[in-house]
Design a protein around this motif. Sequence first.
Motif, PDB file in Angstrom:
ATOM      1  N   SER A 136       2.653   0.625   4.474  1.00 52.48           N
ATOM      2  CA  SER A 136       4.063   1.573   4.212  1.00 52.48           C
ATOM      3  C   SER A 136       4.437   2.137   3.589  1.00 52.48           C
ATOM      4  O   SER A 136       4.699   2.836   2.985  1.00 52.48           O
ATOM      5  CB  SER A 136       5.281   0.342   4.470  1.00 52.48           C
ATOM      6  N   ALA A 137       4.074   1.520   2.089  1.00 57.11           N
ATOM      7  CA  ALA A 137       3.836   1.724   0.891  1.00 57.11           C
ATOM      8  C   ALA A 137       2.738   3.051   0.691  1.00 57.11           C
ATOM      9  O   ALA A 137       3.377   4.454  -0.065  1.00 57.11           O
ATOM     10  CB  ALA A 137       3.302   0.570  -0.505  1.00 57.11           C
ATOM     11  N   VAL A 138       1.760   2.933   1.215  1.00 60.49           N
ATOM     12  CA  VAL A 138       1.013   3.837   1.503  1.00 60.49           C
ATOM     13  C   VAL A 138       1.536   5.552   2.144  1.00 60.49           C
ATOM     14  O   VAL A 138       1.535   6.523   1.706  1.00 60.49           O
ATOM     15  CB  VAL A 138      -0.342   3.938   1.309  1.00 60.49           C
ATOM     16  N   ALA A 139       2.083   4.951   3.010  1.00 65.56           N
ATOM     17  CA  ALA A 139       2.957   6.133   4.181  1.00 65.56           C
ATOM     18  C   ALA A 139       4.054   6.771   2.718  1.00 65.56           C
ATOM     19  O   ALA A 139       3.955   8.049   4.094  1.00 65.56           O
ATOM     20  CB  ALA A 139       3.367   5.367   5.462  1.00 65.56           C
ATOM     21  N   THR A 140       4.532   5.570   1.919  1.00 63.51           N
ATOM     22  CA  THR A 140       5.731   6.812   2.104  1.00 63.51           C
ATOM     23  C   THR A 140       5.610   8.161   0.986  1.00 63.51           C
ATOM     24  O   THR A 140       6.045   8.843   0.578  1.00 63.51           O
ATOM     25  CB  THR A 140       6.291   5.375   0.954  1.00 63.51           C
ATOM     26  N   GLY A 141       4.067   6.944   0.463  1.00 63.16           N
ATOM     27  CA  GLY A 141       3.756   8.000  -0.619  1.00 63.16           C
ATOM     28  C   GLY A 141       3.200   9.521  -0.107  1.00 63.16           C
ATOM     29  O   GLY A 141       3.606  10.666  -0.854  1.00 63.16           O
ATOM     30  N   GLY A 183       7.586  -2.627   1.459  1.00 60.60           N
ATOM     31  CA  GLY A 183       6.626  -1.644   0.916  1.00 60.60           C
ATOM     32  C   GLY A 183       6.733  -0.257   0.512  1.00 60.60           C
ATOM     33  O   GLY A 183       7.141   0.530  -0.171  1.00 60.60           O
ATOM     34  N   VAL A 184       8.213   0.728   1.172  1.00 62.18           N
ATOM     35  CA  VAL A 184       9.219   1.267   1.239  1.00 62.18           C
ATOM     36  C   VAL A 184       9.546   2.104  -0.403  1.00 62.18           C
ATOM     37  O   VAL A 184       9.720   2.149  -1.404  1.00 62.18           O
ATOM     38  CB  VAL A 184       9.993   2.212   2.637  1.00 62.18           C
ATOM     39  N   GLY A 185      10.635   0.525  -0.474  1.00 63.31           N
ATOM     40  CA  GLY A 185      11.382   0.429  -1.814  1.00 63.31           C
ATOM     41  C   GLY A 185      10.350   0.240  -2.432  1.00 63.31           C
ATOM     42  O   GLY A 185      10.379   1.275  -3.533  1.00 63.31           O
ATOM     43  N   ILE A 186       8.842  -0.125  -2.969  1.00 61.27           N
ATOM     44  CA  ILE A 186       8.305   0.075  -4.190  1.00 61.27           C
ATOM     45  C   ILE A 186       7.634   1.601  -4.119  1.00 61.27           C
ATOM     46  O   ILE A 186       7.489   1.319  -5.732  1.00 61.27           O
ATOM     47  CB  ILE A 186       7.212  -1.043  -3.670  1.00 61.27           C
ATOM     48  N   THR A 187       7.238   2.380  -3.659  1.00 57.80           N
ATOM     49  CA  THR A 187       6.378   3.599  -3.989  1.00 57.80           C
ATOM     50  C   THR A 187       7.875   4.305  -4.241  1.00 57.80           C
ATOM     51  O   THR A 187       7.507   4.932  -4.869  1.00 57.80           O
ATOM     52  CB  THR A 187       6.123   4.108  -2.632  1.00 57.80           C
ATOM     53  N   CYS A 188       9.724   4.433  -3.355  1.00 55.42           N
ATOM     54  CA  CYS A 188       9.681   4.824  -4.122  1.00 55.42           C
ATOM     55  C   CYS A 188       9.989   3.975  -5.498  1.00 55.42           C
ATOM     56  O   CYS A 188      10.701   4.888  -6.656  1.00 55.42           O
ATOM     57  CB  CYS A 188      11.617   5.008  -3.139  1.00 55.42           C
ATOM     58  N   ALA A 189      10.695   2.926  -5.858  1.00 53.83           N
ATOM     59  CA  ALA A 189      10.514   2.611  -7.786  1.00 53.83           C
ATOM     60  C   ALA A 189      10.111   3.359  -8.030  1.00 53.83           C
ATOM     61  O   ALA A 189       9.922   3.757  -9.397  1.00 53.83           O
ATOM     62  CB  ALA A 189      10.694   1.445  -7.258  1.00 53.83           C
TER      63      ALA A 189
END
Length: 241
Positions: A136-141, A183-189
Amino acid sequence: MHSIINLVDTGFIGFMSQEAMRSPRFLHVVETVVNMYLFKGVGLIALLWWIWFRRDNAEDPEAEAVRRRQREIVVIAIASGFLALAAGRLGAHYLPFRLRPMYEPALRAFFPQAMVEEPVLRTWSAFPSDHVMLWSAVATGILLASRPWGIYALFHAIVLIGLPRICLGLHYPTDVLGGAALGVGITCAMNASAIRTHIAAPMLAFALRYPGVFYSVAFLLSFELTTQFDELRVLAHGLLH
């Protein structure tokens, strides 16, 4: 609140597992999806490489600035993926232990003997889903660089990575949703302008000066991220136990 979460989790698991147990072929497909790296992060990593090398509107005077920003996002997506993976591992270790559904006596009847090739599942807490958290972190990127492909990437992370793990009893639904949110929150931050530029600038400069070394290391990092350090994890577990 805890009882409501458990009620939602067990109700959803009961529905999904009963549907899966009615079709051995469907169960086989789900096991294949869970066990193969092709259905995990290979496609998402390929999308990051595509974003890095694509040249849209090359004649546009602002194209170079757009390209640099997209490469910064790729660097941050990789960094966020590693950070999410580490945070997921730490969360599983330090948060209150949650037995995976497939080992929970009250839920055992819902699950067939799934052939999932993952070690130490009994001793690894179910919350959060580190797989979903990572991808989810990668997908947000990917979403920040390309909305159409990013929407697919998030769909991939939730449906092709998270949902089968619920179906096989590896996670509760809230493990998957919690992992996705983290995961989304980490990438957004990490994509805050000051943070992104501070982290990505040295990497981009290094890529220009030493492209051979950079892309060799990028390949290795992509491989380890795709496999989530599985072999190293198995080796470490064998040495420690």
